[in-house]
Design a protein around this motif. Structure first.
Motif, PDB file in Angstrom:
ATOM      1  N   PRO A 152     -53.339 -38.495 -22.239  1.00  0.00           N
ATOM      2  CA  PRO A 152     -52.672 -39.579 -21.515  1.00  0.00           C
ATOM      3  C   PRO A 152     -52.182 -39.115 -20.146  1.00  0.00           C
ATOM      4  O   PRO A 152     -51.813 -37.954 -19.962  1.00  0.00           O
ATOM      5  CB  PRO A 152     -51.500 -39.938 -22.433  1.00  0.00           C
ATOM      6  CG  PRO A 152     -51.923 -39.481 -23.795  1.00  0.00           C
ATOM      7  CD  PRO A 152     -52.734 -38.241 -23.565  1.00  0.00           C
ATOM      8  N   VAL A 153     -52.234 -40.025 -19.186  1.00  0.00           N
ATOM      9  CA  VAL A 153     -51.819 -39.683 -17.833  1.00  0.00           C
ATOM     10  C   VAL A 153     -50.340 -39.341 -17.834  1.00  0.00           C
ATOM     11  O   VAL A 153     -49.507 -40.174 -18.209  1.00  0.00           O
ATOM     12  CB  VAL A 153     -52.098 -40.856 -16.869  1.00  0.00           C
ATOM     13  CG1 VAL A 153     -51.613 -40.509 -15.466  1.00  0.00           C
ATOM     14  CG2 VAL A 153     -53.582 -41.197 -16.862  1.00  0.00           C
ATOM     15  N   PRO A 154     -49.954 -38.129 -17.431  1.00  0.00           N
ATOM     16  CA  PRO A 154     -48.541 -37.730 -17.444  1.00  0.00           C
ATOM     17  C   PRO A 154     -47.690 -38.631 -16.563  1.00  0.00           C
ATOM     18  O   PRO A 154     -48.069 -38.963 -15.436  1.00  0.00           O
ATOM     19  CB  PRO A 154     -48.572 -36.298 -16.897  1.00  0.00           C
ATOM     20  CG  PRO A 154     -49.962 -35.827 -17.122  1.00  0.00           C
ATOM     21  CD  PRO A 154     -50.831 -37.029 -16.979  1.00  0.00           C
ATOM     22  N   GLY A 155     -46.569 -39.044 -17.081  1.00  0.00           N
ATOM     23  CA  GLY A 155     -45.619 -39.820 -16.298  1.00  0.00           C
ATOM     24  C   GLY A 155     -45.841 -41.318 -16.315  1.00  0.00           C
ATOM     25  O   GLY A 155     -44.979 -42.068 -15.840  1.00  0.00           O
ATOM     26  N   ALA A 156     -46.968 -41.806 -16.831  1.00  0.00           N
ATOM     27  CA  ALA A 156     -47.231 -43.247 -16.854  1.00  0.00           C
ATOM     28  C   ALA A 156     -46.405 -43.883 -17.963  1.00  0.00           C
ATOM     29  O   ALA A 156     -46.794 -43.882 -19.126  1.00  0.00           O
ATOM     30  CB  ALA A 156     -48.713 -43.514 -17.066  1.00  0.00           C
ATOM     31  N   GLY A 157     -45.226 -44.404 -17.595  1.00  0.00           N
ATOM     32  CA  GLY A 157     -44.307 -44.913 -18.601  1.00  0.00           C
ATOM     33  C   GLY A 157     -44.455 -46.387 -18.897  1.00  0.00           C
ATOM     34  O   GLY A 157     -44.107 -46.850 -19.988  1.00  0.00           O
ATOM     35  N   LEU A 158     -44.967 -47.173 -17.955  1.00  0.00           N
ATOM     36  CA  LEU A 158     -45.105 -48.611 -18.146  1.00  0.00           C
ATOM     37  C   LEU A 158     -46.167 -49.124 -17.193  1.00  0.00           C
ATOM     38  O   LEU A 158     -46.212 -48.732 -16.024  1.00  0.00           O
ATOM     39  CB  LEU A 158     -43.768 -49.317 -17.862  1.00  0.00           C
ATOM     40  CG  LEU A 158     -43.778 -50.851 -17.881  1.00  0.00           C
ATOM     41  CD1 LEU A 158     -44.045 -51.370 -19.292  1.00  0.00           C
ATOM     42  CD2 LEU A 158     -42.448 -51.412 -17.356  1.00  0.00           C
ATOM     43  N   GLN A 184     -36.545 -56.326 -17.114  1.00  0.00           N
ATOM     44  CA  GLN A 184     -36.420 -56.381 -18.565  1.00  0.00           C
ATOM     45  C   GLN A 184     -37.362 -55.413 -19.251  1.00  0.00           C
ATOM     46  O   GLN A 184     -36.985 -54.698 -20.199  1.00  0.00           O
ATOM     47  CB  GLN A 184     -36.675 -57.813 -19.065  1.00  0.00           C
ATOM     48  CG  GLN A 184     -36.604 -57.963 -20.567  1.00  0.00           C
ATOM     49  CD  GLN A 184     -36.980 -59.372 -21.007  1.00  0.00           C
ATOM     50  OE1 GLN A 184     -37.000 -60.322 -20.224  1.00  0.00           O
ATOM     51  NE2 GLN A 184     -37.314 -59.520 -22.291  1.00  0.00           N
ATOM     52  N   ALA A 185     -38.605 -55.365 -18.774  1.00  0.00           N
ATOM     53  CA  ALA A 185     -39.599 -54.443 -19.369  1.00  0.00           C
ATOM     54  C   ALA A 185     -39.200 -52.991 -19.172  1.00  0.00           C
ATOM     55  O   ALA A 185     -39.411 -52.161 -20.063  1.00  0.00           O
ATOM     56  CB  ALA A 185     -40.966 -54.712 -18.775  1.00  0.00           C
ATOM     57  N   VAL A 186     -38.640 -52.651 -18.020  1.00  0.00           N
ATOM     58  CA  VAL A 186     -38.194 -51.288 -17.774  1.00  0.00           C
ATOM     59  C   VAL A 186     -37.085 -50.907 -18.743  1.00  0.00           C
ATOM     60  O   VAL A 186     -37.062 -49.801 -19.306  1.00  0.00           O
ATOM     61  CB  VAL A 186     -37.724 -51.144 -16.304  1.00  0.00           C
ATOM     62  CG1 VAL A 186     -36.986 -49.817 -16.114  1.00  0.00           C
ATOM     63  CG2 VAL A 186     -38.926 -51.225 -15.355  1.00  0.00           C
ATOM     64  N   ALA A 212     -38.503 -50.346 -22.199  1.00  0.00           N
ATOM     65  CA  ALA A 212     -39.222 -49.077 -22.296  1.00  0.00           C
ATOM     66  C   ALA A 212     -38.305 -47.871 -22.159  1.00  0.00           C
ATOM     67  O   ALA A 212     -38.771 -46.724 -22.274  1.00  0.00           O
ATOM     68  CB  ALA A 212     -40.313 -49.021 -21.215  1.00  0.00           C
ATOM     69  N   GLU A 213     -37.034 -48.148 -21.896  1.00  0.00           N
ATOM     70  CA  GLU A 213     -36.028 -47.097 -21.762  1.00  0.00           C
ATOM     71  C   GLU A 213     -36.438 -46.081 -20.691  1.00  0.00           C
ATOM     72  O   GLU A 213     -36.392 -44.853 -20.894  1.00  0.00           O
ATOM     73  CB  GLU A 213     -35.778 -46.412 -23.101  1.00  0.00           C
ATOM     74  CG  GLU A 213     -35.254 -47.357 -24.170  1.00  0.00           C
ATOM     75  CD  GLU A 213     -35.000 -46.658 -25.494  1.00  0.00           C
ATOM     76  OE1 GLU A 213     -35.437 -45.503 -25.643  1.00  0.00           O
ATOM     77  OE2 GLU A 213     -34.378 -47.273 -26.375  1.00  0.00           O
TER      78      GLU A 213
END
Length: 448
Positions: A347-353, A440-442, A445-446
């Motif tokens: 998985p691409v590092p750092g891709a949180g959302l 809201q999405a952020v 995703a915490e």
């Protein structure tokens, strides 16, 4: 936390800078401690006409700038396909000028009682063709009278045999060979039974007017058959014209009527209201203008690897969680990148959302044209949460949730700009509801 904005198709530097300034200001207002960056790729990976547009017919204007007579003819038939009775309607409403110019024929009040107008003859002949279309094959081949009891429903084969009787089989063969046989009976009936045809026949007092009416009726029937067949028609312009000639002869007319009133009126109108002359005249400039938007998509489909690698470099250039926001083609590239990487177990590092806005990725997935996923394949483990924002007026925006059912990572969110397409495709970025939903999405995703 960092936001990385990936623009969509057709965007170049000046447009990008204005768009990104808007997105950056709105995000910074809600996330004052986050960095907001852009991943501009238009100049480096966007499409252009490598040979200067030499492949485009009409890029260089016609010498003298004179209109092409073929364009005018094409425009007239475009109008007829949209409204097969339009020429008949002109004759029904306007009629013909009388010899002394006093007014429309049939309105002078001096017609002799009991004398039928000359226009009744082509309409009677058209009605006979329509009745033949309703007769069974047995009656047609044995010469049974028109009033005989029917032996069964008419078929396209019966119809083409019927209209060919008494004049060889060229018309029947032409109808079959062009794919118009199936819709021909309905085309005959709709024209013969129309109030416009009846009114035009009443106003055609002289033989020349009746011959013109025969031509107009033949064109109406042909146009109705072509419109019914749609894309299934295999008919050239020469075949279409021959069909008109054959039908006109059956109706007692001359397919080459000089100074036809309906053609004179509709011809000018067709050049103004139909798109084909405009497309022909402006094809070169339209193609050049559309190249960035359409070309970027086609180029990505053929050579998207380089853009995905560029995006990966930008995402991983800084540590920490990154919210990826992709508009249109930018969203497609991000979905491909993240899915391919996750499928490899990297998985691409750092891709949180992932946030896609006005994206075609779900539609390409359904078509089997999404690089990363075959139709029916699930999003791989390691793919981040995905918020997909759409406007139902945006014809380039699609739903992700229904094509990835039961995947809790995928959420669709609708916004409405109250703008038609294409304005709505760029109107997302001024809507507060978009940034509220991203916020809201952020939080969900915490990230941050």
């Amino acid at each position: 936390m960092r936001f990385l904005f990936v623009h969509g198709t057709g965007v170049r530097r000046e447009r990008h800078d204005r768009l990104f300034a808007l997105v950056r200001d709105r995000l910074e207002a809600r996330f004052p401690h986050a960095s907001v960056e852009s991943c501009y790729w238009g100049d480096r990976f966007g499409a252009g006409l490598g040979a200067g547009g030499r492949s485009v017919p009409g890029l260089r204007p016609r010498p003298g700038g004179d209109p092409d007579p073929v364009d005018a003819e094409t425009a007239e038939w475009a109008l007829l396909l949209a409204d097969p009775l339009c020429e008949v309607r002109v004759l029904a409403e306007a009629g013909w000028d009388t010899a002394d110019g006093a007014g429309p024929a049939g309105d002078d009040g001096f017609a002799m009682p009991g004398v039928r107008a000359a226009g009744a003859r082509p309409l009677d002949l058209l009605d006979q063709l329509d009745q033949l279309a309703d007769r069974p094959t047995a009656a047609l081949t044995t010469g049974a009278p028109a009033g005989a009891a029917p032996a069964g429903p008419a078929t396209p084969a019966a119809t083409t045999s019927a209209v060919a009787s008494g004049g060889g089989d060229e018309l029947a063969a032409l109808l079959r060979g062009t794919g118009l046989a199936a819709g021909f009976p309905a085309a005959l009936e709709s024209t013969a039974r129309s109030a416009e045809a009846a009114r035009a026949a009443e106003r055609a007092l002289t033989e020349p007017q009746a011959r013109e009416l025969a031509t107009v009726l033949a064109r109406a029937v042909t146009a109705a058959a072509l419109a019914s067949a749609g894309a299934d028609a295999d008919c050239t312009g020469a075949e279409r014209d021959r069909l008109v000639e054959l039908l006109t002869a059956r109706l007692g007319g001359d397919a080459r009527v000089p100074g036809a009133r309906a053609a004179a009126v509709l011809g000018r109108l067709a050049m103004r209201v139909t798109t084909q002359p405009l497309l022909n005249a402006w094809r070169g400039s339209l193609t050049v203008g559309a190249t960035p938007a359409l070309g970027d998509i086609l180029r990505y489909q053929a050579r998207g690897h380089d853009l995905r690698e560029f995006l990966r470099e930008r995402i991983t250039a800084e540590p920490g969680p990154t919210v990826l926001i992709g508009h249109s083609l930018g969203g497609i590239a991000l979905v491909d990148l993240l899915a391919l990487a996750a499928a490899r177990g990297e998985p691409v590092p750092g891709a949180g959302l992932l946030v896609t806005v006005g994206s075609q990725a779900p539609f390409l997935y359904e078509l089997g044209a999404l690089t990363a996923l075959a139709p029916g394949a699930k999003l791989p483990y390691g793919f981040p949460g995905w918020l997909n924002v759409y406007d139902r007026q945006d014809v380039l925006a699609y739903l992700a949730g229904p094509v990835f059912p039961d995947d809790p990572r995928v959420t669709d969110h609708e916004v409405g700009s109250r703008q038609p397409f294409p304005a709505c495709h760029s109107a997302y970025w001024k809507q507060d509801s978009l940034y509220e939903r991203i916020e809201q999405a952020v939080a969900e995703a915490e990230i941050g």
